[in-house]
Motif scaffolding. Sequence first.
Motif, short mmCIF file in Angstrom:
data_model
loop_
_atom_site.label_atom_id
_atom_site.label_comp_id
_atom_site.label_asym_id
_atom_site.label_seq_id
_atom_site.Cartn_x
_atom_site.Cartn_y
_atom_site.Cartn_z
N UNK A 16 0.84 -1.19 0.00
CA UNK A 16 0.00 0.00 0.00
C UNK A 16 0.88 1.24 0.00
N UNK A 17 0.26 2.35 -0.38
CA UNK A 17 0.97 3.63 -0.33
C UNK A 17 1.31 3.97 1.12
N UNK A 18 2.46 4.53 1.32
CA UNK A 18 2.86 4.96 2.66
C UNK A 18 2.40 6.39 2.90
N UNK A 19 2.05 6.67 4.16
CA UNK A 19 1.61 8.01 4.50
C UNK A 19 0.10 8.09 4.53
N UNK A 20 -0.42 9.31 4.68
CA UNK A 20 -1.85 9.54 4.84
C UNK A 20 -2.46 9.98 3.53
N UNK A 21 -3.74 9.60 3.34
CA UNK A 21 -4.44 10.05 2.14
C UNK A 21 -4.98 11.47 2.34
N UNK A 22 -4.88 11.96 3.56
CA UNK A 22 -5.41 13.29 3.86
C UNK A 22 -4.27 14.25 4.18
N UNK A 23 -4.26 15.40 3.56
CA UNK A 23 -3.30 16.47 3.83
C UNK A 23 -4.05 17.58 4.53
N UNK A 24 -3.72 17.82 5.79
CA UNK A 24 -4.43 18.81 6.60
C UNK A 24 -3.53 20.02 6.82
N UNK A 25 -4.04 21.18 6.52
CA UNK A 25 -3.33 22.42 6.79
C UNK A 25 -4.06 23.19 7.89
N UNK A 26 -3.31 23.78 8.80
CA UNK A 26 -3.90 24.51 9.92
C UNK A 26 -3.40 25.94 9.96
N UNK A 27 -4.24 26.79 10.54
CA UNK A 27 -3.87 28.19 10.79
C UNK A 27 -4.37 28.56 12.17
N UNK A 28 -3.70 29.51 12.80
CA UNK A 28 -4.16 29.97 14.11
C UNK A 28 -5.34 30.91 13.94
#
Length: 348
Positions: free
Chosen positions: A149-161
Motif C-alpha cells: 500500500x501507499x505509505x503516508x496519509x491520504x489526507x493532507x491537513x493544513x492549519x492556521x491559528x
Amino acid sequence: MENGLSTRKCNNPTPQHGGKQCVGSSNRTESKPCRLKECPIDGEWSEYGNFNEWSACSVTCGNGSKTHERTRSCTKPEPQFGGKDCEGSEVDIQTESCDMLDCPVDGEWSEYGNFNEWSACSVTCGNGTKSHERTRSCTKPEPQFGGKDCEGSEVDIQTESCDMLDCPVDGEWSEYGNFNEWSACSVTCGNGTKSHERTRSCTKPEPQFGGKDCEGSEVDIQTESCDMLDCPVDGEWSEYGNFNEWSACSVTCGNGTKSHERTRSCTKPEPQFGGKDCEGSEVDIQTESCDMLDCPEFECTSDGLFADPKDCTKFIQCANNIKYEMSCPLTTHWEQTKGYCVHGDDCN
C-alpha cells in the motif's frame, strides 16, 4: 637455405615444323638452407563444446530470460611468435525468455484534490486553530499481486491559528498563609475545643472575563480538644413513682377533699460540682372532692380557733361565744393540730 634462379631456352633445337615445345619449365630454382626468425602463427578457435544446463530465470516474477552457454579455446593453433589472438568471444551464450507469476505492484499516490472550506475555529475563546484538508488516493497504480500500500496519509491537513475573545479565567486559590495563635478554650469548664486558622486568597489567578470564583472557604480552621475543670451539674428529677392510696375525706361532714400523692427524686442526675438543685416539689399531690353528710351548724362553746367543718381553707374564731368565720391565705389550709394555716391547697 638460400634460393637461386636459373633459366633455359627451348632452342637446342628450337621446335620447328610442328615439333613439340620443350617439356618442363624454362626456369629452374635451386635452394640452399638459410637461418631466419620463426614466422608468426595466428591463433585459431577450436570447435565449441556442448552447452551447459539452462540457468534459472533472471526474475522471480514477470517476464525474464534464462541462458546456457558453451565454450571454445584459441588452440588450433595457439597464437605463437607474435601471431594474433583469436577474434571474438570464447563463450557462446544463448538466451530464451521465461514468464513468471505477475510481479507485485506497489501502490502510488494520485495527485491531491483541492482543499475544502476552512473549518470553524477550534475554540470559542482564546487562541485556537482552524483547518482545511485535501485528499489523494492510492490508485496510480493501485497495489496489486501483493504489492505494498501507499505509505503516508491520504489526507493532507493544513492549519492556521485563529484568535477569539478572551476566555473566562476561573479563580484558583493561593497557598495558605501561616496559622495564627490558638484561641482560648471554648468552655470554662468541662471538655471544649480551641482553634487557630490560616487564610488563602483567590488570586492565582483571580477570576477574569466571567470566570468562576474559587470554590470552598478562604479560611482553614483547625481545632483541638481542651479539658477544663469539671462543670457544675444541675440536678434533674427522676420519673414519678406510683400514687399511694387515697386519703380519708378532709371533713367528716359537708364538702371536702381527698388526696393521694406520688414522689420523685433529684437524682437524674444529682446536682454536682456546685450545680443547681431541682426546682419544684418532689411530691405531686392530686385531690378530688368528697361529699359527706350535712354538717351541723358550729356553735362557739369556748373561746379559741377551730376548723371550719365545711371548708378546710377556713377556720372559726370564737370570742365571748361569738363566731367569726375566717379564711386562710391563698395556697394554704387550716391545720387544727397546729392551730394555724399551713402551705398547701389540699386538706388532709
